[in-house]
Design a protein around this motif. Structure first.
Motif, short mmCIF file in Angstrom:
data_model
loop_
_atom_site.label_atom_id
_atom_site.label_comp_id
_atom_site.label_asym_id
_atom_site.label_seq_id
_atom_site.Cartn_x
_atom_site.Cartn_y
_atom_site.Cartn_z
N PHE A 87 0.83 -1.20 0.00
CA PHE A 87 0.00 0.00 0.00
C PHE A 87 0.87 1.25 0.00
N TYR A 88 1.86 1.30 0.91
CA TYR A 88 2.71 2.49 1.02
C TYR A 88 3.58 2.69 -0.23
N ALA A 89 4.22 1.63 -0.68
CA ALA A 89 5.21 1.76 -1.75
C ALA A 89 4.58 1.91 -3.12
N ASP A 90 3.43 1.32 -3.34
CA ASP A 90 2.86 1.29 -4.68
C ASP A 90 1.56 2.06 -4.81
N VAL A 91 0.61 1.78 -3.91
CA VAL A 91 -0.72 2.36 -4.07
C VAL A 91 -0.76 3.83 -3.67
N LYS A 92 -0.34 4.12 -2.43
CA LYS A 92 -0.39 5.51 -1.98
C LYS A 92 0.52 6.41 -2.82
N LYS A 304 -5.56 12.07 -2.92
CA LYS A 304 -6.82 11.36 -3.12
C LYS A 304 -7.22 10.50 -1.92
N PHE A 305 -6.24 10.05 -1.16
CA PHE A 305 -6.52 9.18 0.00
C PHE A 305 -6.15 9.93 1.27
N ILE A 306 -7.15 10.21 2.12
CA ILE A 306 -6.92 10.99 3.34
C ILE A 306 -7.59 10.31 4.52
N GLY A 307 -6.91 10.36 5.66
CA GLY A 307 -7.51 9.91 6.92
C GLY A 307 -7.84 11.13 7.78
N TRP A 308 -9.12 11.35 8.06
CA TRP A 308 -9.59 12.52 8.81
C TRP A 308 -9.90 12.13 10.24
N ASP A 309 -9.51 12.96 11.19
CA ASP A 309 -9.80 12.71 12.61
C ASP A 309 -10.68 13.82 13.17
N PHE A 310 -11.81 13.42 13.76
CA PHE A 310 -12.75 14.35 14.38
C PHE A 310 -13.08 13.88 15.79
N ASN A 324 -4.70 13.34 7.93
CA ASN A 324 -3.48 12.57 7.73
C ASN A 324 -3.26 12.40 6.24
N LEU A 325 -2.34 13.20 5.72
CA LEU A 325 -2.06 13.17 4.30
C LEU A 325 -0.87 12.30 3.96
N THR A 326 0.04 12.14 4.91
CA THR A 326 1.26 11.37 4.66
C THR A 326 1.31 10.06 5.44
N GLN A 327 0.54 9.95 6.54
CA GLN A 327 0.61 8.77 7.40
C GLN A 327 -0.72 8.01 7.46
N SER A 328 -1.55 8.15 6.42
CA SER A 328 -2.83 7.44 6.42
C SER A 328 -2.61 5.96 6.17
N ASP A 329 -2.71 5.17 7.22
CA ASP A 329 -2.38 3.76 7.11
C ASP A 329 -3.57 2.94 6.64
N PRO A 330 -3.33 1.79 6.01
CA PRO A 330 -4.41 0.95 5.51
C PRO A 330 -4.85 -0.13 6.50
N GLU A 331 -4.13 -0.27 7.62
CA GLU A 331 -4.39 -1.42 8.49
C GLU A 331 -5.82 -1.43 9.03
N LEU A 332 -6.24 -0.30 9.62
CA LEU A 332 -7.59 -0.22 10.15
C LEU A 332 -8.63 -0.35 9.04
N LEU A 333 -8.34 0.29 7.91
CA LEU A 333 -9.29 0.27 6.81
C LEU A 333 -9.45 -1.14 6.24
N GLY A 339 -11.28 -5.89 3.48
CA GLY A 339 -10.39 -5.96 2.33
C GLY A 339 -10.86 -5.17 1.13
N GLU A 340 -12.10 -4.70 1.13
CA GLU A 340 -12.61 -3.91 0.00
C GLU A 340 -12.30 -2.44 0.27
N ILE A 341 -11.01 -2.10 0.37
CA ILE A 341 -10.67 -0.79 0.90
C ILE A 341 -10.98 0.36 -0.05
N PHE A 342 -11.16 0.09 -1.33
CA PHE A 342 -11.43 1.17 -2.27
C PHE A 342 -12.84 1.12 -2.84
N ARG A 343 -13.70 0.33 -2.24
CA ARG A 343 -15.14 0.38 -2.49
C ARG A 343 -15.49 0.40 -3.98
N GLY A 344 -14.98 -0.57 -4.73
CA GLY A 344 -15.32 -0.68 -6.14
C GLY A 344 -14.27 -0.13 -7.08
#
Length: 360
Positions: A87-92, A304-310, A324-333, A339-344
């Motif tokens: 995810f970090y090296a290729d997708v993000k 395009k991929f952001i983790g928002w905290d409220f 989180n623009l640089t540290q948005s991790d995929p583990e929780l998602l 596993g359908e992290i990009f919803r289609g």
């Protein structure tokens, strides 16, 4: 792409996959997973190879990560869980313009461009080792800062760049100026804010932390898509709720209700905290949180991929904490979405990320 650029990119991706560029690699959920490969059937191994084999050479390590997620989450087997290092090296790398993300991913600047959302009050900041500044970016002193603080109010010190896992966050009150002097001097980038008082609906967990909502967004085709969200709760008397700092996260349903089970960093699956069942709790004004994420994400199509905290305040209104623009991790998602992290959008994104398509 020139041969030199191709070589540099491959070298970078290899380092990223091995975790050398991840600031808290050993703290991530999938680190030190144990041997889950043994739980895979022959058919499941073939499914993993069929799904991921067109993108990279599938190794036992890759299978172990995917097996870990399936074993932890349960339910019907899926090969779609994505290992964090890919995810970090290729997708993000193709979803986010990292140069742009790095330039604005600084909590000190939120007051400049997060202007139409309720945020915690700020009292001091330092940027790149410069002078101590007040919230108007005017030079100040630690004595002046503390003189503006209120009695019987708690405050929070946060490093403002390259942060993860709640590391180096400190809480204090007005009387503790001597405690904070060396901390103010030590960090070149930080912000000082009020410690938020949260909604009674989330105080039921009796946590010392402000329990925050993490929402993942994806900008594609001119629209913002909500990929998933979770509530994070601090455990063991900690004042931070970060998952990799010992907290627990609970997936949130579309209607704002919590799912039945949450997950700890120790890989435990639990149904409640301090006698409160997760499934009995509803996030107040959850729809407002999602609306804010959708509106604000349109400002940053380069990321395009952001983790928002409220947080949810005492008045049940959303309060922006950070994005989180640089540290948005995929583990929780991975867990939230099974596993359908990009919803289609999986095939389209993966094909582009791994060079099977020239257009995203």
């Amino acid at each position: 792409m020139s041969k030199i650029k191709q070589f540099v990119r491959k070298a970078y991706k290899r380092l990223e996959r091995n975790g050398l560029f991840k600031s808290c690699y050993n703290d991530y959920f999938t680190a030190d997973k144990g041997d889950f490969y043994k739980y895979l059937t022959k058919e499941q191994k073939e499914q993993i190879k069929d799904y991921w084999g067109k993108y990279f050479k599938v190794t036992k390590k890759d299978m172990n990560v995917i097996a870990f997620y399936n074993h932890t989450v349960g339910g019907e087997f899926t090969p779609k869980y994505i290992p964090d290092y890919y995810f970090y090296a290729d997708v993000k790398a193709v979803l986010n313009n990292q140069a742009f993300a790095n330039s604005i991913d600084n909590k000190c600047y939120y007051s400049m461009y997060i202007t139409h959302i309720k945020r915690p009050n700020e009292f001091a900041k330092r940027i790149c080792g410069g002078p101590l500044l007040d919230n108007e970016f005017v030079p100040t002193t630690i004595e002046d800062v503390f003189n503006k603080l209120e009695d019987n109010q708690k405050y929070i010190f946060k490093p403002s760049v390259l942060t993860s896992g709640g590391k180096d966050i400190v809480t204090f009150n007005k009387t503790e100026i001597e405690k904070m002097r060396p901390i103010f001097k030590k960090f070149p980038d930080f912000v000082v804010q009020e410690f938020l008082k949260q909604s009674s609906a989330l105080n039921v967990f009796k946590s010392k932390s402000v329990n925050s909502i993490r929402v993942y967004s994806l900008y594609m085709d001119g629209e913002v898509h909500i990929l998933g969200s979770s509530l994070r709760i601090g455990l063991h008397d900690k004042e931070v709720d970060n998952f990799c700092s010992g907290g627990v996260f609970i997936p949130i349903k579309e209607n704002g209700n919590l799912e039945e089970f949450g997950y700890t960093h120790a890989k435990d699956k639990i149904s409640g905290v301090n006698g409160v069942e997760f499934k009995s709790v509803t996030i107040p004004n959850y729809d407002k949180v999602l609306d804010l994420v959708k509106k604000e994400s349109l400002k940053y199509p380069q990321v395009k991929f952001i983790g928002w905290d409220f947080a949810i305040g005492e008045d049940n209104e959303p309060i922006f904490i950070e994005f989180n623009l640089t540290q948005s991790d995929p583990e929780l998602l991975n867990i939230i979405t099974y596993g359908e992290i990009f919803r289609g959008y999986e095939k389209r994104i993966l094909d582009f990320a791994f060079g099977k398509s020239k257009k995203l």
